[in-house]
Design a protein around this motif. Structure first.
Motif, PDB file in Angstrom:
ATOM      1  N   CYS A 374      12.606  72.928  99.737  1.00  0.00           N
ATOM      2  CA  CYS A 374      12.503  73.292 101.160  1.00  0.00           C
ATOM      3  C   CYS A 374      13.151  74.637 101.427  1.00  0.00           C
ATOM      4  O   CYS A 374      13.104  75.136 102.553  1.00  0.00           O
ATOM      5  CB  CYS A 374      13.042  72.190 102.072  1.00  0.00           C
ATOM      6  N   GLY A 376      16.098  75.723 101.899  1.00  0.00           N
ATOM      7  CA  GLY A 376      17.127  75.815 102.934  1.00  0.00           C
ATOM      8  C   GLY A 376      16.658  75.444 104.323  1.00  0.00           C
ATOM      9  O   GLY A 376      17.412  75.570 105.284  1.00  0.00           O
ATOM     10  N   GLY A 377      15.429  74.996 104.439  1.00  0.00           N
ATOM     11  CA  GLY A 377      14.912  74.617 105.757  1.00  0.00           C
ATOM     12  C   GLY A 377      15.799  73.590 106.440  1.00  0.00           C
ATOM     13  O   GLY A 377      16.137  73.718 107.605  1.00  0.00           O
ATOM     14  N   PHE A 378      16.215  72.573 105.674  1.00  0.00           N
ATOM     15  CA  PHE A 378      17.054  71.535 106.270  1.00  0.00           C
ATOM     16  C   PHE A 378      18.536  71.901 106.236  1.00  0.00           C
ATOM     17  O   PHE A 378      19.259  71.631 107.175  1.00  0.00           O
ATOM     18  CB  PHE A 378      16.861  70.204 105.533  1.00  0.00           C
ATOM     19  N   SER A 380      20.188  74.994 105.731  1.00  0.00           N
ATOM     20  CA  SER A 380      20.804  76.278 106.085  1.00  0.00           C
ATOM     21  C   SER A 380      21.611  76.217 107.382  1.00  0.00           C
ATOM     22  O   SER A 380      22.698  76.798 107.437  1.00  0.00           O
ATOM     23  CB  SER A 380      19.776  77.418 106.083  1.00  0.00           C
TER      24      SER A 380
ATOM     25  N   ARG B  34      20.250  59.667 106.036  1.00  0.00           N
ATOM     26  CA  ARG B  34      21.123  60.669 105.414  1.00  0.00           C
ATOM     27  C   ARG B  34      21.920  61.472 106.439  1.00  0.00           C
ATOM     28  O   ARG B  34      22.953  62.044 106.126  1.00  0.00           O
ATOM     29  CB  ARG B  34      20.323  61.597 104.498  1.00  0.00           C
ATOM     30  N   ARG B 120       8.618  67.717 105.370  1.00  0.00           N
ATOM     31  CA  ARG B 120       9.349  68.985 105.394  1.00  0.00           C
ATOM     32  C   ARG B 120       8.377  70.096 105.760  1.00  0.00           C
ATOM     33  O   ARG B 120       7.161  69.889 105.768  1.00  0.00           O
ATOM     34  CB  ARG B 120      10.021  69.261 104.049  1.00  0.00           C
ATOM     35  N   GLU B 121       8.922  71.283 106.053  1.00  0.00           N
ATOM     36  CA  GLU B 121       8.076  72.391 106.487  1.00  0.00           C
ATOM     37  C   GLU B 121       7.693  73.287 105.323  1.00  0.00           C
ATOM     38  O   GLU B 121       8.486  73.525 104.410  1.00  0.00           O
ATOM     39  CB  GLU B 121       8.828  73.239 107.519  1.00  0.00           C
ATOM     40  N   THR B 123       7.203  76.761 103.572  1.00  0.00           N
ATOM     41  CA  THR B 123       8.088  77.933 103.699  1.00  0.00           C
ATOM     42  C   THR B 123       7.309  79.246 103.587  1.00  0.00           C
ATOM     43  O   THR B 123       6.125  79.254 103.256  1.00  0.00           O
ATOM     44  CB  THR B 123       9.153  77.916 102.587  1.00  0.00           C
ATOM     45  N   GLN B 126       5.674  79.873 100.335  1.00  0.00           N
ATOM     46  CA  GLN B 126       4.524  78.998 100.058  1.00  0.00           C
ATOM     47  C   GLN B 126       3.254  79.490 100.743  1.00  0.00           C
ATOM     48  O   GLN B 126       2.166  79.027 100.425  1.00  0.00           O
ATOM     49  CB  GLN B 126       4.842  77.560 100.459  1.00  0.00           C
ATOM     50  N   THR B 139      11.822  78.731 109.271  1.00  0.00           N
ATOM     51  CA  THR B 139      10.765  77.803 109.641  1.00  0.00           C
ATOM     52  C   THR B 139      11.069  77.353 111.072  1.00  0.00           C
ATOM     53  O   THR B 139      12.216  77.421 111.534  1.00  0.00           O
ATOM     54  CB  THR B 139      10.720  76.576 108.711  1.00  0.00           C
ATOM     55  N   THR B 142      13.824  74.815 111.519  1.00  0.00           N
ATOM     56  CA  THR B 142      15.168  75.363 111.313  1.00  0.00           C
ATOM     57  C   THR B 142      15.604  76.138 112.546  1.00  0.00           C
ATOM     58  O   THR B 142      16.740  76.015 113.010  1.00  0.00           O
ATOM     59  CB  THR B 142      15.186  76.265 110.059  1.00  0.00           C
ATOM     60  N   HIS B 145      16.572  73.713 115.104  1.00  0.00           N
ATOM     61  CA  HIS B 145      17.896  73.150 114.818  1.00  0.00           C
ATOM     62  C   HIS B 145      18.994  74.078 115.360  1.00  0.00           C
ATOM     63  O   HIS B 145      19.894  73.658 116.071  1.00  0.00           O
ATOM     64  CB  HIS B 145      18.038  72.940 113.307  1.00  0.00           C
ATOM     65  N   PHE B 146      18.886  75.370 115.013  1.00  0.00           N
ATOM     66  CA  PHE B 146      19.885  76.337 115.493  1.00  0.00           C
ATOM     67  C   PHE B 146      19.915  76.370 117.024  1.00  0.00           C
ATOM     68  O   PHE B 146      20.982  76.364 117.636  1.00  0.00           O
ATOM     69  CB  PHE B 146      19.564  77.741 114.967  1.00  0.00           C
TER      70      PHE B 146
END
Lengths: 420, 418
Positions: A374, A376-378, A380, B34, B120-121, B123, B126, B139, B142, B145-146
């Motif tokens: 991934c 670092g997608g999850f 970072s 997790r 998952r995403e 990248t 990819q 992505t 991400t 998330h920030f």
């Protein structure tokens, strides 16, 4: 030699074996003579010729058309930056000082002797300068009035493939095409890394730009076209990342490991290219000898400790070993990077290591969060937060790598307006 | 206690629904997550629009998750959070789950296993973006998330590549936070996200959408400074000479989601090239007896409502799971079908009311979904249009078709003649 170095420095080293594959049966007698020489004169005793059939038995995904191959079972593989960091940390543990983000800007040279070296962070007064500046080694030599060689940079691009593709093969392999001249290097190959990914490449492209490490689609295409000859199951779809580096060959394509010619207190270690990493421990012994001579003798440091304890890679441990680690430090039980299974404890260990590089890439190179599929997608945001807490700084001060490489711009919500 | 009837891996909407359903059906259930809180990716999806199908209400992601978390807690289901599964082994009578968390390591046993591991995403590498390696390439998830969980702006002036739903949502979200979104670029000739998101996230905020365009290169040694945009042909290859440079400090990627099935693959579960998830029967049991799949690990959904639904199907089946011989027949994808779930039927099970999800591989109008068994038409449903971004759901009674394990069951789309 490598086995000892890696054991002392706590660096993973695997003797995975190497195959150099040939399409042309007619070449077998000539290559057999070459292998005889390797075996009996160079004393690489396990080197041998194997048949195409035997190659296919050992690496079933290789092209079935190969007629024969040279097999070198003792060929090993290490993580190149892992080894470099380990060397540097061991040096620091033994009293060396490492100055990062420090560029040499000029030297004061008098009567063929370097008096001082100026940097962006001040001036130092060395007894001896060892020039291991890679593509910039000619600039350093010039500052010392000792430039008798030139560097002709050559770019190379590697791709890293998902660990799933790592199951395709378990060695180091390259194809030797006898018809076409393959240029300056082996033309790249396929390598099963110590972390169980595949590494594909590199290519070789002459460049005038020493610091241009931007990647290009042509490089990937070229390398894959070539390497699919070795292993047809290779697919660009398995790529998780790719990167470019610049080699530093001299015009003569030879290593320069010698004392200065017109400067009496410089030692050049320049023009290093493949097999540079392989030869590094041996080159270092030569440099050590020259340094001692140049100093007019030196005493061995009786307290020198060659042993570096690595950050424990928990993913390789048994449940019991892991549990024991977690009992001592619960952070080892908190997984931050799910692709590579890296715990918070390992990330904090990297930040507390002898050479702390508190950036996302610095942590990534030391303990691997973000190295997985991934990218670092999850993890970072989580790694960024751990670094911010370690530095006791706001999140927008954490960098990816270089000075300007901030990750976020602060919060509009907390009244800290993002500027225009 | 270390023995359970059902263990669910993943505490997002699929896993929560699976655990709740299994518990309601009388199973002893444990869920492993997790992260430190339940809810999965919904925690950071603070926009609304969740739950329209299921609750006939527009909820935010956290609100939607909360309804399930509340029910989960009221049923007293055990959850291990901040806990990571390191290994799963098959045993004579089920599965052995190895975990690690701040307390140490442990092993749990279960009769049936539900994998709700999400996706998952894709990248930047990819989708073959080249150039330097600056900060500022994210992505969409991400960046979300920030922005939403850490309260930090990842961009001031950005370009978005890909018109997937998260990309569209982030275009609006970042605009609301004061970031200038210069445009959304999409390599395909049609948008990848839901139509409602094109209207509500782009059109309402005057954010331009450029179809048949992609980012081919990034510039900047430290922070991102600019991106190179190229037009692409119908095969999505960049057209030489059409490059232009757009200055920006962030590139946000919404270029596809990939179901996470690394655990499933280590257990020998067969994967489907259409969904990128496991091959499942109508109960969402994979090709390995006792292992069930649901949510975005099964196939990428566009509505969370269907994620919950598949969780419930898998949870119920896992609770009822007993070792029994299956008599399976495959459902095959024919012309015009990009993905299909389930991919097989167990003829020893109940096939009267099977929920089927499919996506069309192209935008087609006035068409129908056709099912044939050994070349004979057995089912047909008309659609005014089918679009790849919009997953279709229908319930089919397969029991009337006289199926045997040797039947050739083919799903196709057919454009209706005018």
């Amino acid at each position: 030699m490598y086995g000892d170095v890696c054991r002392d420095l706590g660096v993973e080293f695997k003797r995975v074996g190497q195959y150099v594959c040939f399409n042309e049966a007619w070449a077998k007698p000539i290559i057999s003579a070459y292998v005889w020489k390797r075996k009996h004169i160079d004393k690489i005793e396990d080197s041998e010729i194997i048949s195409g059939k035997e190659l296919h038995r050992r690496e079933p995904n290789f092209n079935g058309r190969f007629r024969f191959a040279i097999s070198n079972p003792s060929t090993g593989c290490v993580c190149p930056y892992g080894l470099t960091i380990a060397y540097a940390e061991n040096a620091v543990m033994n009293g060396a000082k490492v100055m990062l983000n420090t560029a040499v800007t000029s030297m004061q040279v008098e009567n063929g002797r370097i008096i001082s070296v100026s940097t962006n962070r001040g001036t130092v007064f060395p007894h001896i300068v060892i020039n291991a500046a890679g593509v910039f080694s000619e600039e350093i030599a010039k500052m010392a009035n000792d430039r008798f060689f030139s560097i002709h940079p050559r770019r190379g691009t590697n791709s890293i493939l998902d660990k799933k593709a790592g199951r395709y093969m378990h060695s180091v392999a390259s194809i030797k095409e006898l018809a076409a001249s393959s240029g300056h290097t082996k033309g790249g190959g396929i390598l099963h890394t110590v972390h169980d990914n595949l590494l594909i490449g590199p290519d070789a492209v002459e460049t005038s730009e020493k610091e241009n490490v931007a990647t290009n689609p042509e490089s990937i295409e070229k390398v894959f076209t070539r390497q699919k000859n070795t292993m047809p199951v290779l697919s660009e779809r398995d790529i998780i990342t790719y990167f470019t580096g610049v080699r530093a060959p001299t015009f003569e394509e030879d290593f320069i490991i010698e004392k200065g010619r017109k400067c009496e207190n410089i030692i050049h270690c320049a023009g290093i290219q493949s097999p540079g990493l392989t030869t590094a421990p041996a080159v270092a012994l030569d440099i050590e000898k020259m340094t001692v001579e140049m100093l007019g003798g030196a005493e061995k440091n009786p307290g020198f400790n060659p042993i570096r304890k690595p950050i424990p890679p928990l993913r390789n441990m048994s449940d019991e070993e892991r549990a024991a680690m977690i009992e001592k430090n619960p952070d080892y039980g908190e997984i931050i990077c799910r692709c590579e299974e890296i715990s918070k404890g390992e990330i904090l260990d990297a930040l507390n290591s002898p050479i702390c590089v508190p950036t996302v890439d610095g942590v990534k190179k030391r303990v691997r969060p973000g190295m997985g599929r991934c990218q670092g997608g999850f993890c970072s945001p989580l790694v960024t937060k751990i670094i911010a807490e370690y530095l006791d700084e706001p999140l927008n001060k954490v960098r990816k790598s270089y000075d300007g490489s901030v990750i976020t711009y602060g919060s509009a919500k907390k009244g800290e307006k993002a500027d225009e | 206690m270390n023995n359970y009837d059902v263990i669910v891996i993943g505490g997002g909407p699929a896993g929560l629904a699976a655990a709740i359903q299994a518990k309601k059906d009388g199973a002893e259930v444990m869920l492993i997550e997790r992260e430190n809180r339940l809810g999965g990716i919904l925690k950071q999806c603070i926009h609304d629009g969740f739950g329209l199908v299921r609750f006939e209400e527009k909820l935010s992601g956290p609100e939607y998750a909360e309804r399930f978390i509340d029910e989960f807690n009221s049923l007293g289901i055990k959850a291990l959070t901040l806990t990571f599964v390191t290994k799963i082994a098959k045993t004579a009578d089920g599965f052995e789950i190895h975990i690690v968390n701040r307390k140490g390591t442990a092993v749990y046993n279960c009769n049936a296993l539900v994998l709700a591991t999400g996706c998952r995403e894709r990248t930047a590498k990819q989708v073959f973006i080249h150039g330097t390696r600056p900060s500022g390439v994210f992505t969409a998830g991400t960046a979300q998330h920030f922005t939403n969980l850490l309260g930090e702006l990842p961009a001031k002036k950005c370009v978005i590549l890909g018109s997937g739903d998260i990309g569209l949502i982030m275009a609006r979200r970042l605009t609301l936070e004061g970031c200038k979104v210069l445009g959304v670029y999409e390599a395909k000739p049609t948008p990848s996200g839901l139509t409602r998101n094109i209207h509500q996230c782009l059109n309402d905020y005057d954010i331009p959408l450029y179809l048949s365009h992609t980012v081919t290169r990034v510039f900047g040694d430290e922070r991102l400074e600019a991106v190179e945009i190229s037009q692409v042909d119908e095969k999505m290859r960049p057209i030489a000479g059409t490059q232009k440079t757009v200055e920006c400090d962030a590139l946000i990627l919404s270029v596809g989601l990939i179901p996470e099935n690394e655990l499933a693959e280590t257990l020998g579960v067969e994967m489907d090239s259409g969904t990128k998830g496991p091959v499942c029967d109508e109960k969402l049991m994979t090709t390995v007896d006792g292992i069930f799949s649901c949510g975005n690990a099964l196939h990428v959904n566009d509505l969370v409502d269907y994620v919950s639904e598949s969780g419930e199907t898998a949870g119920a089946a896992a609770a009822a799971y007993k070792k029994a011989k299956r008599r399976t027949v495959r459902l095959e994808r024919g012309n015009g079908i990009m993905s299909l779930v389930p991919q097989m039927l167990d003829l020893n099970g109940t096939t009267e009311a099977v929920t089927v999800y499919f996506r069309s591989s192209a935008v087609v109008n006035n068409c129908s979904l056709k099912i044939t068994v050994d070349g004979k038409d057995v089912f047909r449903k008309k659609y005014a249009f089918l679009r790849p971004p919009e997953m279709e759901r229908l319930v089919i009674d397969f029991s009337a078709f006289g199926l045997t394990p040797d039947s050739k069951i083919l799903f196709e789309t057919e454009v209706t003649e005018k």
